[in-house]
Design an enzyme around this catalytic site. Structure first.
Site, PDB file in Angstrom:
ATOM      1  CG  ASP A 102      -1.713   1.256   1.274  1.00 24.79           C
ATOM      2  OD1 ASP A 102      -2.589   1.188   0.636  1.00 24.79           O
ATOM      3  OD2 ASP A 102      -1.225   2.092   2.383  1.00 24.79           O
ATOM      4  CD  GLU A 105      -2.485   2.472  -3.286  1.00 27.63           C
ATOM      5  OE1 GLU A 105      -3.536   2.637  -3.444  1.00 27.63           O
ATOM      6  OE2 GLU A 105      -1.907   2.433  -2.333  1.00 27.63           O
TER       7      GLU A 105
END
Length: 587
Positions: free
Chosen positions: A223, A293
């Site tokens: 993330d 990401e």
């Protein structure tokens, strides 16, 4: 009038090169909204396990779970209090182990979110850092005030803004310093410039990542990876260049600044490389994958692949079909996105395609329900791995959420007049399983977010029973991905008649596949034999549900004059005319 070049991308991988993550569809589950097993109105791990047969029936080969770690849930799990425990709202470690076993029995791989940029302010590391207890003193980014304002209040070290709005700095009286938080104030950033935190991150690699690998996890989605490092001198960030501001931000918002000192610093790739090394060490019997990401221009995203001698991500998420087209989708826009990604990829890299996730509006809402099937056709049959957000297979739509029902911090921080511009709640509402109470998601009197009222007609049970539906189209597309031409063949792509996106997948000795998508409202008649290797006749494989009166599965049609009704897609099978090729077909 547009002029388009025919792009031919050649894929020469052998079957041995097609690891599970290349062959599988990755299906993202937002756990809070997938299935509630205990009637508390929130989805959980036992609920996910109870729906595994549905996932298997779709043909999904891998599931990625959004965060399930122990957390105060200020950002719904992205604020982690304990990296090696399960949030009680989702269940227990035994529930997780049960889910892992059940997935392995069905040959479904399991991916977890990994959040290395920050922890919760309730994490023991932060509590000890606040009190300057060694060795935790500098585990987070602390800085002195640059002065006091007219009211005598400490002033932040610089002008950095948090993604969710406001200053990225929070003052702590106990320590008489500010700490950095690039997201919520309850999500303090770890200090990757401190050698001790890097050593601690080695422990995270060994202890946290290894812990979950030992529980049967097959990989991780990393993330917010570009946020890992910040400028050591804490310099102010400049305003965005004139013309680049989208106009939605005020002077206190993240969107006003050009984040040259807090985003995508070169050191980020070094940390991600260490993550990859650990996963490779655990890939003796089966590959453990890392997806990252990163919201960046395509040329910069490609750095996150690494290279042949220094691999980083197996692939960075390709958000282009989400971020580059928010409305007014056209064949030309989609063509350019595909062309740009394929041309920029490093040699031997593997593509991926996605049109929705838990942070962005759903496909049916962004592009219209008529394009749900067509967008699935594109992402499923292009070279690469499709990543599908739960509910997109049935065309779920955003739910209109009132200010009173808003739960997302990004929306709450924006306030009652602007919350709809920032809230991610509309795309996170409960999965629509059937027409019963709460769409079959929960027996509770109230679910954590309201169920979309359209669940009465738009639900999985109804679509599985229907003669033709989004889910049935989806399942046929999943089956087509197993074809040799789709997995190993060449890609040719064109825009015909300005409105039609057409691409083919061909491998010598095997049936070819052709995707035709009409992005306009008007009916178009097209000669598909303009595609060099397409013969006069094709067989209909699958089509958008809006085309049900125009086509029938397994019927034969003339490629010279295919009539495409407005807005929708068609997949054809054909015997390629290989003599027309100007490049060799992979064996």
């Amino acid at each position: 009038m547009h002029t388009f070049t025919v792009f031919a991308f050649l894929f020469c991988y052998g079957m041995a090169d097609h690891d599970w993550w290349k062959k599988s569809i990755i299906y993202q589950i937002y756990p809070r909204s997938f299935q509630d097993s205990n009637g508390d109105g929130t989805g959980d791990l036992q609920g996910i396990e109870s729906r595994l047969d549905y996932i298997k029936e779709l043909g999904v080969g891998a599931v990625w779970l959004s965060p399930i770690y122990k957390s105060p849930m200020k950002d719904f799990g992205y604020d982690i209090e304990d990296f090696k425990d399960i949030a009680p709202v989702f269940g227990t470690m035994e529930d997780f182990r049960s889910l892992s076993r059940a997935m392995k029995q069905r040959d479904i791989k399991l991916l977890l979110d990994f959040i290395p940029n920050h922890s919760s302010d309730q994490h023991e590391w932060f509590k000890k850092s606040l009190m300057k207890q060694e060795p935790y003193t500098d585990y987070y980014v602390w800085a002195d005030a640059k002065g006091v304002d007219d009211d005598g209040k400490p002033m932040p070290p610089n002008n950095w803004k948090a993604v969710f709005g406001g200053s990225a700095w929070e003052w702590k009286e106990e320590r008489q310093q500010f700490y950095l938080h690039q997201f919520l104030k309850q999500q303090p950033d770890l200090n990757y410039r401190n050698p001790k935190i890097l050593q601690k991150c080695d422990n995270i690699l060994q202890d946290v990542l290894q812990f979950w690998l030992d529980q049967g996890v097959d990989g991780f989605r990393v993330d917010a990876s570009p946020h890992l490092f910040e400028d050591e001198q804490l310099r102010d960030e400049p305003l965005k260049e004139e013309g680049k501001d989208d106009g939605s931000a005020d002077d206190d918002d993240y969107g006003k600044l050009d984040h040259i000192y807090t985003y995508n610093l070169p050191q980020v790739l070094n940390v991600l490389r260490e993550f990859r090394i650990l996963l490779d060490h655990n890939s003796v019997n089966q590959t453990k994958i890392m997806i990252v990401e990163t919201y960046l221009p395509v040329d910069k995203v490609m750095d996150y692949y690494g290279n042949k001698t220094r691999s980083i991500a197996h692939f960075p998420f390709n958000f282009e079909l989400i971020t580059s087209i928010s409305h007014n989708i056209t064949a030309a826009k989609v063509y350019n996105i595909i062309q740009t990604w394929m041309e920029h990829m490093p040699q031997d890299a593997w593509a991926n395609w996605m049109v929705g996730n838990h942070d962005k509006s759903r496909v049916a809402t962004r592009f219209g329900p008529e394009l749900v099937d067509a967008m699935n056709m594109i992402t499923m049959l292009l070279p690469g791995t499709p990543v599908v957000y739960n509910g997109e297979e049935m065309g779920m739509e955003d739910t209109d959420i009132s200010w009173r029902d808003t739960k997302d911090s990004a929306g709450i921080n924006a306030g009652p007049t602007k919350y709809k511009l920032f809230s991610r709640d509309p795309e996170r509402t409960p999965m629509q399983w059937n027409s019963g109470k709460n769409a079959g998601f929960s027996t509770a009197n109230q679910t954590w977010l309201p169920v979309n009222p359209n669940y009465v007609s738009l639900n999985a049970e109804a679509q599985l029973a229907a003669e033709w539906s989004h889910i049935k189209v989806f399942k046929l597309l999943v089956a087509a991905r197993k074809a040799e031409a789709v997995m190993m063949g060449k890609l040719d792509i064109q825009v015909l008649k300005n409105n039609l996106l057409v691409f083919t997948r061909v491998k010598e000795g095997h049936p070819g596949y052709m995707v035709v998508v009409n992005f306009s409202n008007k009916t178009e008649t097209v000669d598909l034999t303009k595609m060099a290797h397409v013969p006069d006749i094709s067989t209909v494989y699958v089509f958008s549900i809006t085309y049900a009166h125009q086509f029938s599965v397994r019927s034969r049609i003339s490629n010279k004059d295919v009539t495409m009704p407005g807005i929708g897609g068609l997949v054809l099978m054909f015997v390629p005319q290989l003599s027309d090729y100007k490049v060799p077909i992979p064996l």
